[in-house]
Enzyme design. Structure first.
Site, PDB file in Angstrom:
ATOM      1  N   CYS A   7       0.826  -1.214   0.000  1.00 26.21           N
ATOM      2  CA  CYS A   7       0.000   0.000   0.000  1.00 26.21           C
ATOM      3  C   CYS A   7       0.856   1.258   0.000  1.00 26.21           C
ATOM      4  CB  CYS A   7      -0.949  -0.003   1.185  1.00 26.21           C
ATOM      5  SG  CYS A   7      -1.919  -1.512   1.262  1.00 26.21           S
ATOM      6  N   HIS A  46      -9.343   4.035  -0.876  1.00 25.14           N
ATOM      7  CA  HIS A  46      -7.987   3.502  -0.777  1.00 25.14           C
ATOM      8  C   HIS A  46      -7.695   2.508  -1.895  1.00 25.14           C
ATOM      9  CE1 HIS A  46      -4.239   2.207   0.789  1.00 25.14           C
ATOM     10  NE2 HIS A  46      -4.655   1.296   1.648  1.00 25.14           N
TER      11      HIS A  46
END
Lengths: 382, 136
Positions: free
Chosen positions: A83, A330
Site C-alpha cells: 500500500c 484507498h
C-alpha cells in the site's frame, strides 16, 4: 542533488468505478497532468501499483501504461511496496530528477480492486505468507491486533478509534473526489458490523478503484510549467520486521518513526513546522499510531489530540483533510500519490472548502502492509 | 500450495522447531538464515514448548475465501517461554476468552484445506488453559 518540484497533478475520482479498467484509470489521471502542462516530452514514468497481477491478472505495467498514454518508447516501470507503492514511486521519481539524470518524470499510482478478485486474500499477500497468512489472519485482523495491543498499553478505547472515522468522514464530505462524501456519527461507527475485533466496518478504509499522478521537474525549470510549484523538501523511507510477531512492541510502527526521522533530517524541519498532513489511516488505529510515530503526539496521546479537535479542519494541525483513506477511498497503489495531491492543493491554496489557512509546509505518510514499510515526504510552497 | 512448499515448512509447522542463534541466543521462529539480532548465521535447533501467553489478539469476522466457513474465529499472537512469538488461531473457547495475558496450550490441529481436493494443511492452534477439560 538538485531541488525538485511538483508542477502538475491529475486524479480520477476514487470509488467503485465499474466503467473503468486499470489502464483507463491510469490514462485518465496521467492525461490530466499532461493536459495541464501542454504535453512535454517525458523522460520517464514510474507506476506505483500493489498488485495488478492478482487484482486483474495484469503485470508489466510500465510499458502497458506508457503505450496507452501514447508515449511508448519512454522508460517506464512499476514500483511496488504494497500500500506504500505510490509513495515509493514518488521517491524513485524524486531521485531520478534530483540526481540530474532526468528532467520530466511522471509519477503515478493506480489500482483496480473492484474487478472480481478475492480482495481480502489479495491484500493479505502483503503480510508474511508462511508465518501469518497460513493461519487465516487478514489485514484488518493484523491492524485489529495492533489496536488491541495499543489498548492494552495505552488505554485507547473503541470510542477513540471511532473519533478518527468521524473526523475523516467530516473531511471527506467536502472532497468532490472522495468515495464517501457523507458524515458519519460516533454511534454509526460504533454499531457498524464487526470486521475483526475490535475493528468495525466504519473503522476500515474501503475497497476502491482509482489513479493519481503528478509531474516532477527540477525546481529551476518549474516556472516553465506553473506559477505555483510545490517543492519536495525531503523524504524518508524505512522498513520494519514484516511479521507482527517479530516486532518488540506490536503497538508501535517503527518503520514510520524511522522514515519520519529521515524525512525531518532531509528537510531540516521538525514536527512542529508542519501545517497540514495526509497520513495512512487504512484503519482508524493506524492514524493514532502514525500520529505518535510522526512525533505529532507522545506515544499513547494521539487520541487526546484527536478528541480535542486539533487534527480536524480548523484545528492546530489538520490531518487527512482529503477524508483520508477512510472516506476518500484507498485504491492501494494510488493512495501514496493521492496523498501528495491533497498536500499540493493545500499548499497552492486550491483545496476549496477543505483549505487550511496559510498552509506552507505539508507532510505525507504512506505505509505498506501492517507497517513493514513506510514513506514520508515533506513539501513546501515556493 | 504445492507440496514441496508444504513439506519444506514441516519442521516449523509440525515440530515447532525454532532456531536459537549460537552467538546472541536470540530465538527466531520460523527459523531464518540470518539472525535478526546480531547478523549471526549459526543456529541450533530449539523445540518450542507447547504453551505460551497471548500478547495480542483479534476475532476475524470477515475472512478470506478459504477460511469463510470458519468465521468468526479468534487469532492471537502467542509468546512461548523461549521468547518465540507465533501467529495462531485460538480454538475451543469463546471469543472473549482470548484477551491479551491469557495462558494457552498449543495443540496440533487441522488449519486449512487446499482447494477442492488438495492436501490437508496442519499446524498448531492455541487453546486457553482455562478451557481445557480437567484443568483449572
Amino acid at each position: 542533488m538538485r531541488d525538485v518540484a511538483i508542477v502538475a497533478t491529475g486524479m480520477t475520482p476514487f470509488g467503485e468505478l465499474w466503467h473503468s479498467s486499470l489502464r483507463d484509470l491510469f490514462v485518465e489521471a496521467a492525461r490530466e497532468v499532461l493536459d495541464a502542462v501542454d504535453h512535454p516530452l517525458l523522460d520517464s514514468i514510474y507506476v506505483g501499483n500493489m498488485s495488478g497481477g492478482q487484482f486483474v491478472g495484469q503485470e508489466h505495467l510500465g510499458p502497458l501504461m506508457a503505450d496507452h498514454l501514447g508515449v511508448a518508447g519512454v522508460p517506464a516501470t512499476r514500483v511496488e511496496s504494497a500500500c506504500a507503492s505510490g509513495g515509493a514511486a514518488l521517491r524513485a521519481g524524486f531521485f531520478e530528477v534530483a540526481s540530474g539524470a532526468s528532467d520530466l518524470v511522471l509519477v503515478a499510482g493506480v489500482e483496480k480492486m473492484n474487478d472480481g478478485a478475492d480482495v481480502t486474500g489479495v491484500l493479505a499477500t502483503a503480510a508474511d505468507q508462511e508465518a501469518e497468512v497460513y493461519h487465516g489472519i487478514t489485514f484488518p485482523g493484523l491492524y485489529a491486533m495492533i489496536a488491541r495491543a495499543h489498548m492494552e498499553k495505552h488505554g485507547t478505547t473503541e470510542g477513540d478509534l471511532a473519533t478518527i472515522s468521524v473526523k475523516n468522514h467530516r473531511h471527506g464530505a467536502l472532497n468532490p473526489k472522495a468515495q464517501f462524501r457523507q458524515e458519519v456519527s460516533l454511534e454509526q461507527v460504533m454499531t457498524s458490523s464487526m470486521v475483526s475485533e475490535p475493528l468495525r466496518l466504519l473503522h476500515c478504509s474501503p475497497v476502491s478503484d482509482g489513479a493519481a499522478a503528478v509531474l516532477l521537474c527540477p525546481l529551476d525549470r518549474a516556472r516553465e510549467f506553473t506559477d505555483k510549484p510545490v517543492k519536495i523538501r525531503g523524504g524518508g523511507f524505512a522498513t520494519a520486521p514484516m511479521a507482527l510477531a517479530d516486532r518488540v512492541d506490536p503497538s508501535a510502527l517503527d518503520a514510520v518513526s524511522l522514515a519520519a526521522a529521515r524525512a525531518y533530517r532531509a528537510s531540516g524541519l521538525g514536527p512542529s513546522d508542519i501545517h497540514v498532513a495526509e497520513v495512512h489511516d487504512c484503519f482508524a488505529i493506524a492514524e493514532l499510531c502514525v500520529l505518535e510515530a510522526l512525533c505529532f503526539a507522545q506515544p499513547g496521546s494521539a487520541a487526546e489530540l484527536t478528541r480535542a479537535g486539533e487534527t480536524t479542519l480548523g484545528g492546530r494541525l489538520p490531518v487527512n483533510t482529503s477524508g483520508g483513506l477512510k472516506a476518500k477511498g484507498h485504491p492501494v497503489g494510488a493512495t501514496g500519490v493521492a496523498q501528495v495531491i491533497e498536500i499540493v492543493e493545500q499548499l497552492r491554496g486550491e483545496a476549496g472548502a477543505r483549505q487550511v489557512a496559510n498552509a506552507v509546509i505539508g507532510l505525507t505518510q504512506n505505509m505498506g502492509g501492517s507497517g513493514a514499510s513506510s514513506v514520508v515526504h515533506i513539501f513546501e510552497r515556493v | 500450495m504445492p507440496s514441496p512448499r508444504y513439506w519444506r515448512e514441516i519442521p516449523s509447522r509440525y515440530r515447532l522447531e525454532a532456531g536459537r542463534c549460537t552467538a546472541c541466543a536470540r530465538v527466531a521462529y520460523p527459523r531464518r538464515r540470518v539472525c535478526p539480532g546480531c547478523g549471526g548465521v549459526e543456529f541450533e535447533t530449539l523445540q518450542l514448548s507447547l504453551r505460551g501467553k497471548i500478547v495480542t489478539s483479534t476475532v476475524v469476522h470477515v475472512a478470506p475465501d478459504e477460511f469463510q466457513m470458519a468465521a468468526p474465529y479468534p487469532v492471537a499472537l502467542v509468546e512461548t517461554p523461549e521468547g518465540a512469538r507465533l501467529m495462531v488461531q485460538v480454538a475451543d473457547c469463546e471469543p472473549g476468552e482470548c484477551q491479551p495475558g491469557t495462558d494457552v496450550a498449543l495443540e496440533f490441529r487441522l488449519i486449512r484445506k487446499e482447494g477442492q481436493s488438495g492436501i490437508l494443511c496442519y499446524g498448531y492452534k492455541a487453546v486457553p488453559v482455562a478451557c481445557i477439560e480437567g484443568e483449572a
